[in-house]
Design a protein around this motif. Structure first.
Motif, PDB file in Angstrom:
ATOM      1  N   SER A  74     -13.556  19.083 -20.031  1.00  0.00           N
ATOM      2  CA  SER A  74     -14.725  18.365 -19.518  1.00  0.00           C
ATOM      3  C   SER A  74     -14.948  18.726 -18.057  1.00  0.00           C
ATOM      4  CB  SER A  74     -14.519  16.856 -19.656  1.00  0.00           C
ATOM      5  OG  SER A  74     -13.539  16.425 -18.739  1.00  0.00           O
ATOM      6  N   ASN A  75     -16.099  18.334 -17.556  1.00  0.00           N
ATOM      7  CA  ASN A  75     -16.414  18.591 -16.157  1.00  0.00           C
ATOM      8  C   ASN A  75     -16.012  17.430 -15.255  1.00  0.00           C
ATOM      9  OD1 ASN A  75     -17.571  21.164 -16.506  1.00  0.00           O
ATOM     10  ND2 ASN A  75     -19.492  20.240 -17.217  1.00  0.00           N
ATOM     11  N   SER A  76     -15.420  16.397 -15.853  1.00  0.00           N
ATOM     12  CA  SER A  76     -15.009  15.248 -15.054  1.00  0.00           C
ATOM     13  C   SER A  76     -13.718  15.562 -14.306  1.00  0.00           C
ATOM     14  CB  SER A  76     -14.800  14.022 -15.949  1.00  0.00           C
ATOM     15  OG  SER A  76     -13.746  14.255 -16.872  1.00  0.00           O
ATOM     16  N   ILE A  77     -13.581  14.974 -13.123  1.00  0.00           N
ATOM     17  CA  ILE A  77     -12.381  15.132 -12.303  1.00  0.00           C
ATOM     18  C   ILE A  77     -11.842  13.743 -11.999  1.00  0.00           C
ATOM     19  CG2 ILE A  77     -11.437  16.016 -10.134  1.00  0.00           C
ATOM     20  CD1 ILE A  77     -13.801  17.975 -10.038  1.00  0.00           C
ATOM     21  N   MET A  78     -10.600  13.498 -12.367  1.00  0.00           N
ATOM     22  CA  MET A  78      -9.995  12.192 -12.196  1.00  0.00           C
ATOM     23  C   MET A  78      -9.339  12.074 -10.817  1.00  0.00           C
ATOM     24  SD  MET A  78      -9.375   9.204 -13.517  1.00  0.00           S
ATOM     25  CE  MET A  78      -9.664   9.438 -15.275  1.00  0.00           C
ATOM     26  N   PHE A  79      -9.684  11.000 -10.095  1.00  0.00           N
ATOM     27  CA  PHE A  79      -9.071  10.712  -8.802  1.00  0.00           C
ATOM     28  C   PHE A  79      -8.408   9.345  -8.850  1.00  0.00           C
ATOM     29  CE2 PHE A  79     -12.047  13.962  -7.534  1.00  0.00           C
ATOM     30  CZ  PHE A  79     -11.418  14.611  -6.481  1.00  0.00           C
ATOM     31  N   GLN A  80      -7.337   9.199  -8.065  1.00  0.00           N
ATOM     32  CA  GLN A  80      -6.692   7.911  -7.900  1.00  0.00           C
ATOM     33  C   GLN A  80      -6.612   7.599  -6.407  1.00  0.00           C
ATOM     34  OE1 GLN A  80      -4.702  10.439  -9.655  1.00  0.00           O
ATOM     35  NE2 GLN A  80      -5.859   9.911 -11.481  1.00  0.00           N
ATOM     36  N   GLY A  81      -6.624   6.337  -6.081  1.00  0.00           N
ATOM     37  CA  GLY A  81      -6.513   5.972  -4.676  1.00  0.00           C
ATOM     38  C   GLY A  81      -6.663   4.483  -4.488  1.00  0.00           C
ATOM     39  N   LYS A  82      -6.636   4.075  -3.227  1.00  0.00           N
ATOM     40  CA  LYS A  82      -6.743   2.669  -2.884  1.00  0.00           C
ATOM     41  C   LYS A  82      -7.895   2.449  -1.920  1.00  0.00           C
ATOM     42  CE  LYS A  82      -1.806   1.767  -3.554  1.00  0.00           C
ATOM     43  NZ  LYS A  82      -0.557   1.243  -2.949  1.00  0.00           N
ATOM     44  N   THR A  83      -8.357   1.200  -1.869  1.00  0.00           N
ATOM     45  CA  THR A  83      -9.430   0.832  -0.962  1.00  0.00           C
ATOM     46  C   THR A  83      -8.980  -0.360  -0.121  1.00  0.00           C
ATOM     47  OG1 THR A  83     -10.407  -0.616  -2.645  1.00  0.00           O
ATOM     48  CG2 THR A  83     -11.237   1.642  -2.531  1.00  0.00           C
ATOM     49  N   ASN A  84      -9.783  -0.710   0.846  1.00  0.00           N
ATOM     50  CA  ASN A  84      -9.470  -1.837   1.716  1.00  0.00           C
ATOM     51  C   ASN A  84      -9.453  -3.133   0.913  1.00  0.00           C
ATOM     52  OD1 ASN A  84      -9.106  -3.600   3.820  1.00  0.00           O
ATOM     53  ND2 ASN A  84     -11.089  -3.219   4.784  1.00  0.00           N
ATOM     54  N   THR A  85      -8.363  -3.872   0.993  1.00  0.00           N
ATOM     55  CA  THR A  85      -8.239  -5.143   0.267  1.00  0.00           C
ATOM     56  C   THR A  85      -8.722  -6.321   1.095  1.00  0.00           C
ATOM     57  OG1 THR A  85      -5.975  -5.467   1.078  1.00  0.00           O
ATOM     58  CG2 THR A  85      -6.253  -4.266  -1.004  1.00  0.00           C
ATOM     59  N   TYR A  86      -9.001  -6.074   2.377  1.00  0.00           N
ATOM     60  CA  TYR A  86      -9.436  -7.115   3.308  1.00  0.00           C
ATOM     61  C   TYR A  86      -8.441  -8.274   3.360  1.00  0.00           C
ATOM     62  CZ  TYR A  86     -13.772  -4.506   3.433  1.00  0.00           C
ATOM     63  OH  TYR A  86     -14.704  -3.499   3.588  1.00  0.00           O
ATOM     64  N   GLN A  87      -7.157  -7.934   3.232  1.00  0.00           N
ATOM     65  CA  GLN A  87      -6.094  -8.912   3.373  1.00  0.00           C
ATOM     66  C   GLN A  87      -5.419  -8.734   4.723  1.00  0.00           C
ATOM     67  OE1 GLN A  87      -3.524  -8.152   0.042  1.00  0.00           O
ATOM     68  NE2 GLN A  87      -4.989  -8.884  -1.481  1.00  0.00           N
ATOM     69  N   ASP A  88      -4.657  -9.759   5.133  1.00  0.00           N
ATOM     70  CA  ASP A  88      -4.002  -9.711   6.440  1.00  0.00           C
ATOM     71  C   ASP A  88      -3.006  -8.565   6.549  1.00  0.00           C
ATOM     72  OD1 ASP A  88      -5.443 -11.871   7.257  1.00  0.00           O
ATOM     73  OD2 ASP A  88      -3.860 -13.346   6.856  1.00  0.00           O
ATOM     74  N   ASP A  89      -2.427  -8.169   5.413  1.00  0.00           N
ATOM     75  CA  ASP A  89      -1.421  -7.106   5.441  1.00  0.00           C
ATOM     76  C   ASP A  89      -1.979  -5.767   4.980  1.00  0.00           C
ATOM     77  OD1 ASP A  89      -1.819  -7.786   2.809  1.00  0.00           O
ATOM     78  OD2 ASP A  89       0.305  -7.816   2.255  1.00  0.00           O
ATOM     79  N   SER A  90      -3.313  -5.613   4.974  1.00  0.00           N
ATOM     80  CA  SER A  90      -3.918  -4.387   4.437  1.00  0.00           C
ATOM     81  C   SER A  90      -3.540  -3.156   5.245  1.00  0.00           C
ATOM     82  CB  SER A  90      -5.445  -4.523   4.360  1.00  0.00           C
ATOM     83  OG  SER A  90      -5.991  -4.819   5.635  1.00  0.00           O
ATOM     84  N   PHE A  91      -3.364  -3.316   6.573  1.00  0.00           N
ATOM     85  CA  PHE A  91      -2.997  -2.147   7.366  1.00  0.00           C
ATOM     86  C   PHE A  91      -1.563  -1.719   7.079  1.00  0.00           C
ATOM     87  CE2 PHE A  91      -1.502  -0.016  11.300  1.00  0.00           C
ATOM     88  CZ  PHE A  91      -2.337   1.082  11.225  1.00  0.00           C
ATOM     89  N   MET A  92      -0.657  -2.667   6.962  1.00  0.00           N
ATOM     90  CA  MET A  92       0.717  -2.320   6.607  1.00  0.00           C
ATOM     91  C   MET A  92       0.772  -1.677   5.227  1.00  0.00           C
ATOM     92  SD  MET A  92       3.871  -2.107   7.474  1.00  0.00           S
ATOM     93  CE  MET A  92       4.271  -3.214   8.833  1.00  0.00           C
ATOM     94  N   MET A  93      -0.055  -2.167   4.310  1.00  0.00           N
ATOM     95  CA  MET A  93      -0.125  -1.567   2.974  1.00  0.00           C
ATOM     96  C   MET A  93      -0.589  -0.121   3.069  1.00  0.00           C
ATOM     97  SD  MET A  93      -1.796  -4.823   0.950  1.00  0.00           S
ATOM     98  CE  MET A  93      -2.125  -3.887  -0.555  1.00  0.00           C
ATOM     99  N   TRP A  94      -1.556   0.134   3.949  1.00  0.00           N
ATOM    100  CA  TRP A  94      -2.044   1.499   4.146  1.00  0.00           C
ATOM    101  C   TRP A  94      -0.935   2.381   4.714  1.00  0.00           C
ATOM    102  CZ3 TRP A  94      -2.694   4.577   8.535  1.00  0.00           C
ATOM    103  CH2 TRP A  94      -3.465   5.735   8.362  1.00  0.00           C
ATOM    104  N   MET A  95      -0.219   1.876   5.709  1.00  0.00           N
ATOM    105  CA  MET A  95       0.886   2.622   6.316  1.00  0.00           C
ATOM    106  C   MET A  95       1.959   2.931   5.269  1.00  0.00           C
ATOM    107  SD  MET A  95       0.489   3.111   9.711  1.00  0.00           S
ATOM    108  CE  MET A  95       2.101   3.116  10.487  1.00  0.00           C
ATOM    109  N   GLU A  96       2.282   1.957   4.436  1.00  0.00           N
ATOM    110  CA  GLU A  96       3.303   2.142   3.399  1.00  0.00           C
ATOM    111  C   GLU A  96       2.865   3.165   2.370  1.00  0.00           C
ATOM    112  OE1 GLU A  96       3.724  -1.849   2.076  1.00  0.00           O
ATOM    113  OE2 GLU A  96       5.272  -2.359   3.565  1.00  0.00           O
ATOM    114  N   ASP A  97       1.569   3.174   2.043  1.00  0.00           N
ATOM    115  CA  ASP A  97       1.059   4.139   1.070  1.00  0.00           C
ATOM    116  C   ASP A  97       1.118   5.556   1.636  1.00  0.00           C
ATOM    117  OD1 ASP A  97      -0.206   4.796  -1.448  1.00  0.00           O
ATOM    118  OD2 ASP A  97      -2.043   5.162  -0.322  1.00  0.00           O
ATOM    119  N   VAL A  98       0.760   5.712   2.920  1.00  0.00           N
ATOM    120  CA  VAL A  98       0.853   7.029   3.566  1.00  0.00           C
ATOM    121  C   VAL A  98       2.292   7.520   3.561  1.00  0.00           C
ATOM    122  CG1 VAL A  98       0.638   8.257   5.769  1.00  0.00           C
ATOM    123  CG2 VAL A  98      -1.184   6.704   5.024  1.00  0.00           C
TER     124      VAL A  98
END
Length: 341
Positions: A74-98
């Motif tokens: 197929s011509n579809s391309i599957m991507f996975q990822g995360k978005t901003n959760t707008y939670q107090d710990d969202s930045f730490m979650m981003w750092m942990e994911d990186v």
């Protein structure tokens, strides 16, 4: 559509490439499906066919597309990822994911990352605590929209870096072990410089002296990047490379402005990460897509000038131009301070 032992075996082969080299596929499958080791082996060998619920669980766990299972063209391309959760710990979650993504890359014996630079890669801001603290503050206030920072101004004295010191040091340590090729343009510093300038103009930096300090931090990072480019090795700010320091290649492309595309080679597998929402990335292991992206990066590198380990004249010219950008910003801050006085 029928599940066969043949395409099931191909599916598990693709899963094998999606886990760290030190991990056991049978262990991962047994744990994910909550079955015995023998049952996991039977599924991997194709002796017991997966049901659709097991297929769903495995695809979700290993971030793979059903296209891989059924060998769909197929011509579809599957991507996975995360978005901003707008939670107090969202930045730490981003750092942990990186950090988790870097740990995954570093777990493979053959590894390499490629960065098509639009903005200076986040890891380079981490070299200097004050600059990292400003970037963290900016991301949390202006991108992640932390309610707690709504009326807060930036101050180096408030030490916005300290809470993230440990994970930042872990990230830099792992990043410095992964061989890297970066394709730069003279515009690569503009975003960070503009962020400092705008916060200063809006009065979001408490003390104008902090603005001057931040620009000087950028100059120190530029000096450090030049040293890494000269040695062709990564290192910590103010320190020479060590035995664990990975290869560092810097290319200068004076025509193409990057888009922060980040590609990682993990053994025989490639992952492309595309930037979205300023600081987030989505990733794809789609083979055709990654081969096309890699060819594009190869072509860009062939049409760029390698300024690490060689090309001393071009290297000095490039870094002097970066310094000039910062010095112009600094001179404007000095004038504002004199006027206010």
């Amino acid at each position: 559509m029928t599940i066969t032992s043949t395409n099931q075996a191909q599916f598990f082969a693709s899963l094998k490439s999606a886990i760290p080299s030190y991990a056991s596929l049978v262990d991962e499958v047994a744990e994910t499906l909550n079955v015995s080791m023998d049952s996991a082996y039977r599924r991997i060998r194709g002796e017991k066919l997966l049901d659709f619920e097991e297929l769903r669980i495995l695809c979700q766990r290993f971030n793979v597309s059903l296209d891989k299972f059924f060998s769909l063209n197929s011509n579809s391309i599957m991507f996975q990822g995360k978005t901003n959760t707008y939670q107090d710990d969202s930045f730490m979650m981003w750092m942990e994911d990186v950090l988790a993504q870097l740990n995954l890359v570093n777990s493979f014996s053959h590894k390499h990352v490629y960065f098509l630079v639009k903005d200076m890669p986040p890891f380079h801001h981490y070299y200097h605590p004050a600059l990292a603290g400003f970037k963290f503050f900016f991301w949390m206030k202006s991108i992640l929209l932390f309610e707690s920072l709504k009326s807060v101004k930036f101050s180096i004295a408030d030490n916005h870096f300290e809470k993230y010191r440990e994970i930042t040091q872990k990230t830099i340590k792992i990043y410095n072990r992964v061989p890297t090729s970066e394709i730069w343009n003279e515009e690569g510093l503009n975003t960070t410089l503009r962020q400092i300038e705008v916060y200063h103009e809006m009065g979001l930096i408490k003390n104008p002296e902090d603005t001057i300090t931040l620009y000087n931090c950028v100059l120190e990072v530029i000096d450090h990047l030049e040293k890494m480019a000269e040695t062709g090795k990564k290192s910590i700010l103010g320190h020479p490379p060590t035995e664990e320091s990975a290869e560092y290649k810097m290319y200068l492309n004076e025509i193409v402005l990057g888009d922060n595309t980040f590609m990682a080679e993990l053994g025989e597998t490639k992952i492309t990460y595309l930037n979205h929402s300023v600081m987030y990335f989505i990733g794809s292991t789609d083979q055709k897509f990654n081969e096309s992206m890699f060819k594009n990066l190869e072509n860009l590198m062939k049409r760029s000038t390698l300024i690490s380990g060689t090309g001393e004249k071009k290297r000095k010219q490039f870094f002097n131009k970066l310094r000039k950008k910062v010095e112009i910003k600094l001179s404007r801050v000095d004038l504002r301070i004199d006027t206010n006085d």
